[in-house]
Design a protein around this motif. Structure first.
Motif, PDB file in Angstrom:
ATOM      1  N   HIS A  69       0.828  -1.037   0.074  1.00 31.10           N
ATOM      2  CA  HIS A  69      -0.008  -0.055   0.053  1.00 31.10           C
ATOM      3  C   HIS A  69       0.907   1.386   0.076  1.00 31.10           C
ATOM      4  N   HIS A  71       1.337   5.063  -2.019  1.00 33.52           N
ATOM      5  CA  HIS A  71       1.136   6.456  -2.794  1.00 33.52           C
ATOM      6  C   HIS A  71       2.348   7.053  -3.429  1.00 33.52           C
ATOM      7  N   LYS A 138      -0.382   3.459  -5.893  1.00 29.36           N
ATOM      8  CA  LYS A 138      -1.712   3.756  -6.303  1.00 29.36           C
ATOM      9  C   LYS A 138      -1.732   5.253  -6.989  1.00 29.36           C
ATOM     10  N   HIS A 239      -9.664   2.203   1.447  1.00 29.92           N
ATOM     11  CA  HIS A 239      -9.357   2.791   2.581  1.00 29.92           C
ATOM     12  C   HIS A 239     -10.408   2.653   3.413  1.00 29.92           C
ATOM     13  N   HIS A 262      -6.144   0.321   6.844  1.00 28.10           N
ATOM     14  CA  HIS A 262      -6.368   1.214   8.047  1.00 28.10           C
ATOM     15  C   HIS A 262      -6.655   0.697   9.198  1.00 28.10           C
ATOM     16  N   ASP A 314       2.115   2.885   3.379  1.00 27.69           N
ATOM     17  CA  ASP A 314       1.277   3.892   3.165  1.00 27.69           C
ATOM     18  C   ASP A 314       2.024   5.214   2.708  1.00 27.69           C
TER      19      ASP A 314
HETATM   20 ZN   LIG Z   1      -3.308   4.941   1.631  1.00 34.90          ZN
END
Ligand SMILES: [Zn+2]
Length: 405
Positions: A69, A71, A138, A239, A262, A314
């Motif tokens: 996960h 970004h 992502k 999410h 999360h 994340d």
């Molecule tokens: Zn995220």
């Protein structure tokens, strides 16, 4: 056949090998062909005519780490915002000044493909240098067709350029862009009618993700996105339950989501639902730490229902600008109480499952991809216990050593 011998293995498979023995790993064509105890090695060696042998001298070998996960493709940074907050400026005021996620959207829209490659590379290399061999990336800072696809293309290009496997996820339902202000249903319609078909049509997305939250999109809106993803044959993720309990995880479970991520506010009903659907719960200690959250994810419930728990960085500019999966292993134990063994499985076998790759990646097993790390360590708990130490001895991906990149 290529062999790594005298390896202490943490296989991360559901049926572990005896811990105190040393093994030889036989690799060819990018896959693990044989795992044999060193007691049988001399016999095997006698029959090897063209073998190359690497003696790792009792070092620990684990599957390559998987950050399931991130970004990590974005332009700009939000350090000034971070500084303002610490100088007492409120989140609402920062928002009025054009800060927050939409500032990253503006920067990412105006960055060229090459500029995005350049800004994302150091983050990717940081993860790789710590033992990551697979990373999920992502979209979600474009929120228009051109930039969402540009982000996914950059992610794919990073995987082509560097020795790392990249899995891409379309996260067009991340935030509401300025041009759709007050019209979130229209935006979701656009995601379903344009963004998902385009990403699917160009083969740019391996999954579709949503941000289901009071400050983002409602479960009803996310359901529309899931319907469209299923229509185009893409698995879904979400999410979920980060700041409030929305019921998004239960909804995601009804679509056999790969993962819900999360999950700080996830309740027992939601845990039961994801247990039944085989959905992974991905915990993100970096965001929890950076946002100074208080609500802990329901680890005991997840254990009781035997939900596979993954953990990930994340990595993103707003809530987790932390390009280190090793730091997450440590935080997962210190903040959430996960054991080092749960952590290691969380960044290998379970992370692979969260990426729909549980039959190929994340385990040292015959028939699995030869992605593994030789560590200058003796005990797997050291991976969670210590941080900032340079422990990586050798990085192997698809059977090839790739320490330099
Ligand atoms: Zn995220």
């Amino acid at each position: 056949m290529q062999w790594w011998i005298n390896a202490k293995l943490a296989t991360c498979s559901a049926t572990p090998l005896p811990a105190d023995s040393y093994y030889a790993i036989g690799v060819s064509e990018g896959y693990i062909q044989q795992l044999v105890p060193m007691s049988d090695w001399s016999e095997i060696k006698a029959n090897q005519t063209e073998a190359s042998v690497m003696d790792v001298n009792g070092r620990l070998v684990t599957p390559g780490l998987i950050d399931c996960h991130t970004h990590l493709v974005f332009a700009g940074h939000r350090a000034e915002e971070f500084e303002k907050r610490l100088n007492g400026v409120s989140y609402a005021e920062i928002s009025r000044q054009g800060g927050g996620i939409l500032s990253t959207v503006r920067a990412t829209r105006s960055a060229s493909f090459d500029e995005l490659m350049e800004s994302s590379t150091p983050r990717l290399l940081a993860l790789m240098s710590e033992g990551v061999t697979t990373v999920e990336i992502k979209s979600g800072y474009g929120l228009n067709l051109e930039t969402e696809l540009k982000m996914l293309k950059v992610a794919r290009a990073l995987g082509d350029k560097y020795p790392v496997r990249v899995k891409t996820t379309l996260l067009a339902a991340h935030a509401l862009p300025e041009e759709f202000k007050g019209r979130s249903d229209d935006y979701i319609d656009w995601v379903c009618r344009e963004a998902i078909p385009a990403a699917a049509g160009e083969g740019l997305a391996d999954a579709v993700d949503v941000f289901c939250e009071s400050i983002a999109f409602s479960p009803e809106q996310c359901q529309k996105v899931f319907e469209a993803a299923v229509h185009y044959g893409l698995p879904i993720k979400g999410h979920m339950e980060q700041l409030t309990l929305t019921g998004g995880s239960k909804l995601a479970a009804s679509y056999q989501a790969l993962s819900v991520d999360h999950v700080e506010y996830l309740d027992e009903e939601g845990v039961a639902a994801i247990a039944a659907s085989g959905t992974v719960a991905t915990i993100l200690p970096g965001a929890f730490y950076f946002l100074r959250e208080r609500q802990l994810p329901p680890i005991e419930l997840l254990r009781r229902y035997e939900v596979p728990i993954a953990l990930a960085s994340d990595l993103n500019p707003g809530s987790s600008p932390l390009a280190s999966l090793r730091l997450m292993l440590n935080m997962s134990s210190t903040l959430f109480g996960l054991t080092p063994q749960e952590n290691l499985v969380g960044v290998t076998r379970h992370a692979a499952k969260a990426l729909n790759e549980e039959n190929r990646l994340g385990q040292l097993q015959e028939g699995f991809a030869a992605d593994f790390i030789v560590w200058d360590l003796q005990h797997p708990a050291q991976l969670s216990y210590q941080f900032g130490t340079q422990d990586l001895y050798q990085r192997v991906i698809h059977g090839a050593v790739s320490n330099d990149f």
